[in-house]
Design an enzyme around this catalytic site. Structure first.
Site, PDB file in Angstrom:
ATOM      1  N   ASN A   7     -34.389  15.743  -2.894  1.00  0.00           N
ATOM      2  CA  ASN A   7     -33.470  15.255  -1.862  1.00  0.00           C
ATOM      3  C   ASN A   7     -34.341  14.618  -0.779  1.00  0.00           C
ATOM      4  O   ASN A   7     -34.947  15.305   0.029  1.00  0.00           O
ATOM      5  CB  ASN A   7     -32.664  16.429  -1.303  1.00  0.00           C
ATOM      6  CG  ASN A   7     -31.676  15.994  -0.240  1.00  0.00           C
ATOM      7  OD1 ASN A   7     -31.665  14.831   0.172  1.00  0.00           O
ATOM      8  ND2 ASN A   7     -30.851  16.921   0.212  1.00  0.00           N
ATOM      9  N   LYS A  14     -36.823  17.476   0.405  1.00  0.00           N
ATOM     10  CA  LYS A  14     -36.611  18.841  -0.083  1.00  0.00           C
ATOM     11  C   LYS A  14     -36.700  18.818  -1.591  1.00  0.00           C
ATOM     12  O   LYS A  14     -36.254  17.853  -2.221  1.00  0.00           O
ATOM     13  CB  LYS A  14     -35.220  19.343   0.322  1.00  0.00           C
ATOM     14  CG  LYS A  14     -35.079  19.628   1.795  1.00  0.00           C
ATOM     15  CD  LYS A  14     -33.725  20.311   2.040  1.00  0.00           C
ATOM     16  CE  LYS A  14     -33.229  19.978   3.430  1.00  0.00           C
ATOM     17  NZ  LYS A  14     -31.803  19.935   3.581  1.00  0.00           N
ATOM     18  N   HIS A 180     -20.813  14.666   0.670  1.00  0.00           N
ATOM     19  CA  HIS A 180     -20.877  16.076   0.231  1.00  0.00           C
ATOM     20  C   HIS A 180     -20.167  16.275  -1.107  1.00  0.00           C
ATOM     21  O   HIS A 180     -19.748  17.396  -1.426  1.00  0.00           O
ATOM     22  CB  HIS A 180     -20.189  17.038   1.235  1.00  0.00           C
ATOM     23  CG  HIS A 180     -20.822  17.113   2.584  1.00  0.00           C
ATOM     24  ND1 HIS A 180     -20.082  17.169   3.735  1.00  0.00           N
ATOM     25  CD2 HIS A 180     -22.111  17.156   2.971  1.00  0.00           C
ATOM     26  CE1 HIS A 180     -20.882  17.249   4.781  1.00  0.00           C
ATOM     27  NE2 HIS A 180     -22.129  17.225   4.339  1.00  0.00           N
ATOM     28  N   ARG A 241     -21.958  15.360  15.552  1.00  0.00           N
ATOM     29  CA  ARG A 241     -21.108  14.174  15.363  1.00  0.00           C
ATOM     30  C   ARG A 241     -19.699  14.433  15.883  1.00  0.00           C
ATOM     31  O   ARG A 241     -19.169  15.541  15.724  1.00  0.00           O
ATOM     32  CB  ARG A 241     -21.014  13.810  13.877  1.00  0.00           C
ATOM     33  CG  ARG A 241     -22.318  13.370  13.267  1.00  0.00           C
ATOM     34  CD  ARG A 241     -22.077  12.774  11.880  1.00  0.00           C
ATOM     35  NE  ARG A 241     -23.316  12.733  11.129  1.00  0.00           N
ATOM     36  CZ  ARG A 241     -23.512  13.331   9.954  1.00  0.00           C
ATOM     37  NH1 ARG A 241     -22.532  14.012   9.379  1.00  0.00           N
ATOM     38  NH2 ARG A 241     -24.682  13.233   9.358  1.00  0.00           N
TER      39      ARG A 241
END
Ligand code: ADP
Length: 397
Positions: A7, A14, A180, A241
Site C-alpha cells: 500500500n 505499508k 474503501h 475532512r
C-alpha cells in the site's frame, strides 16, 4: 503461496507478507518519510519483536529494496529467497469507470491506471510509483492491482450521478465513485458469514469509521450506494475532512477570509472534521473519547455531530435498499469505539435495533453488539484490507 501486499503512498509504504493457504500474516511493516530526511523502516515478523531502523530512502525503489531485504534477512526474515513470493498485490486508490474488478498488471493496465490520475492526483501517482519500483526489483513476479473504487462500480446511475450539467459527466466523468471498497466488500461478506446467511439475500450497511470514513449499502451482494464521491472528501464527517457541506460555503469563506480555492481545499481536507469541530483538540478518537469523559465541550460536540451524521446516512441507506438486515461497524473507530457505536445506535430504534451494552464494549473482535431479539443485527467487525487484497491477488494469478 506467499503474497506481498503493498500500500504505497507519496512518502510512505505499508507492506504485509501473507501466506494465502493459512491466511496468516508472516511479517509486516512500514516505510516512512520516503524521499524526506529521517526516513525509517519498521519491520515485524509474525510473533517477533518490532524493529525500527533509520536509513536513507531517497525513493520508493530503495524503500521496496529495503522491504525485500528485511523479508529475506538471515536472522529476522521470513523467506529464504524472493522466489518464494508468488505474487504482489498492490492497493490502487482510483480505478475510475475502467476497473470494476481487480486486474493482473500489464502495460495496458498501467496505462489505464495512469489515465485515472486526474481523478486522484494525490494517490494514484504514488500507487504507480510503488508498482513500477516493485516491477523493477521483481520483474518475473506477477502483480495485481486491487482498486478502492472497484466494489462500488455496481452502483446504479441514480446513485452515482450528481445534480450537475450532464456534460461534466460526459466530458470528465465527474460522478460518485466511492472509496474503501476493499474494506466494504470484506466486511459485508464477513457479516453474512457471521450471521450464517446468504450474502446474496441480505441488505447490509457498512460503516467504515477510521481517519477517513465512509458508509456503503450492499444489497444482495452488490454495492448500491456509498458516501464518498468523486474524491474521499464527501459524506461523513471524518478525522480532518469536512464531509458533506453546502458547496456555497467555499465562496463564502473565500470572500470573508480572502482565500484561494487551494487554501480552502486544504481547510476542508486537513483542518475540518472532528479536528475542526473540537476546536483543534484532536482528530484522534482516543483523545476525543478521553475529552468526552472529562466533559470537554469540543470533544462532546465533535463526537455527537460525527455520530449523528453516521446515523443519518444509515437512515438514507435503509431507505435506498427498502430495509436493512445488518449494520456493521469497522475500521479504527468502528472496531474500537463503544461510545460512537452507542451514540449511533441511539438513533436506530425505528429499525428495531436493541444494543447489548456489554457486547458493545468490545474492541477489535468480531462481535454481534445487539441483543438476540434485536430486529436489525449490528456487528463490530475488524476490517482486513491486506487479507482481502491477498485473496484477490491469488484469485487472479
Ligand atoms: P486510517 O486507516 O483511515 O488511518 P484507522 O482505521 O486506523 O484509520 O482509524 C484511525 C482512528 O481509529 C483514529 O481516530 C483512532 O483514534 C481510532 N482508534 C484506534 N484505536 C482506537 C481505540 N482503541 N479506541 C478508540 N479509537 C481508536
Amino acid at each position: 503461496m506467499k503474497i506481498l501486499v503493498i500500500n504505497c503512498g507519496s512518502s510512505s509504504l505499508k507492506f504485509q507478507l501473507i501466506d494465502s493457504e493459512s491466511e496468516r500474516c508472516l511479517a509486516k511493516g512500514l516505510c516512512e518519510r520516503i524521499g524526506i530526511e529521517g526516513s525509517m523502516i519498521t519491520y515485524a515478523p509474525e510473533g517477533g519483536e518490532k524493529e525500527k531502523t533509520e536509513t536513507p530512502m531517497p525513493d520508493h525503489t530503495e524503500a521496496i529494496r529495503l522491504v525485500l531485504e528485511a523479508l529475506t534477512n538471515a536472522k529476522t526474515g521470513v523467506v529464504k529467497d524472493l522466489k518464494e513470493i508468488g505474487a504482489v498485490g498492490h492497493r490502487v486508490v482510483h480505478g475510475g469507470e475502467k476497473f470494476s474488478k481487480s486486474a493482473l498488471i500489464d502495460e495496458e493496465v498501467l496505462k489505464a491506471v495512469e489515465e485515472c490520475n486526474d481523478l486522484a492526483p494525490l494517490h494514484n501517482p504514488a500507487n504507480l510509483i510503488g508498482i513500477n519500483a516493485c516491477r523493477k526489483l521483481m520483474p518475473d513476479t506477477p502483480m495485481v492491482a486491487v482498486f478502492d473504487t472497484a466494489f462500488h462500480q455496481t452502483m446504479p446511475e441514480e446513485a452515482y450521478l450528481y445534480g450537475l450539467p450532464y456534460e461534466y459527466y460526459r466530458k470528465y466523468k465527474i460522478r460518485r465513485y466511492g472509496f474503501h471498497g476493499t474494506s466494504h466488500s470484506y466486511v459485508s461478506k464477513r457479516a453474512a458469514q457471521l450471521l450464517g446467511k446468504s450474502y446474496e439475500e441480505l441488505k447490509i450497511i457498512v460503516c467504515h469509521l477510521g481517519n477517513g470514513a465512509s458508509v456503503s449499502a450492499v444489497k444482495n451482494g452488490k454495492c448500491v450506494e456509498t458516501s464518498m464521491g468523486l474524491t474521499p472528501l464527501e459524506g461523513l464527517i471524518m478525522g480532518t475532512r469536512s464531509g458533506d457541506i453546502d458547496p456555497a460555503i467555499l465562496e463564502f469563506i473565500a470572500h470573508k477570509e480572502n482565500k484561494s480555492i487551494d487554501e480552502i481545499m486544504t481547510i476542508l481536507n486537513k483542518q475540518s472534521g472532528v479536528l475542526g469541530l473540537s476546536d483543534g483538540l484532536s482528530s484522534d478518537f482516543r483523545d476525543l473519547e478521553a475529552g468526552y469523559h472529562k466533559g470537554d465541550a469540543g470533544a462532546v460536540r465533535a463526537m455527537k455531530t460525527f455520530s449523528y451524521r453516521v446515523a443519518k446516512y444509515i437512515g438514507a441507506y435503509a431507505a435506498a435498499m427498502n430495509g436493512v438486515d445488518a449494520i456493521c461497524f469497522t475500521a479504527g473507530v468502528g472496531e474500537n469505539g463503544p461510545l460512537v457505536r452507542s451514540f449511533v445506535c441511539e438513533y436506530l430504534g425505528y429499525l428495531g435495533v436493541t444494543l447489548d451494552p456489554k457486547a458493545n464494549q468490545t474492541r477489535g473482535t468480531e462481535t454481534v453488539i445487539t441483543t438476540p431479539d434485536s430486529r436489525t443485527a449490528v456487528l463490530s467487525i475488524p476490517t482486513n484490507e491486506e487479507l482481502a487484497i491477498a485473496r484477490e491477488t491469488v484469485r487472479l494469478v
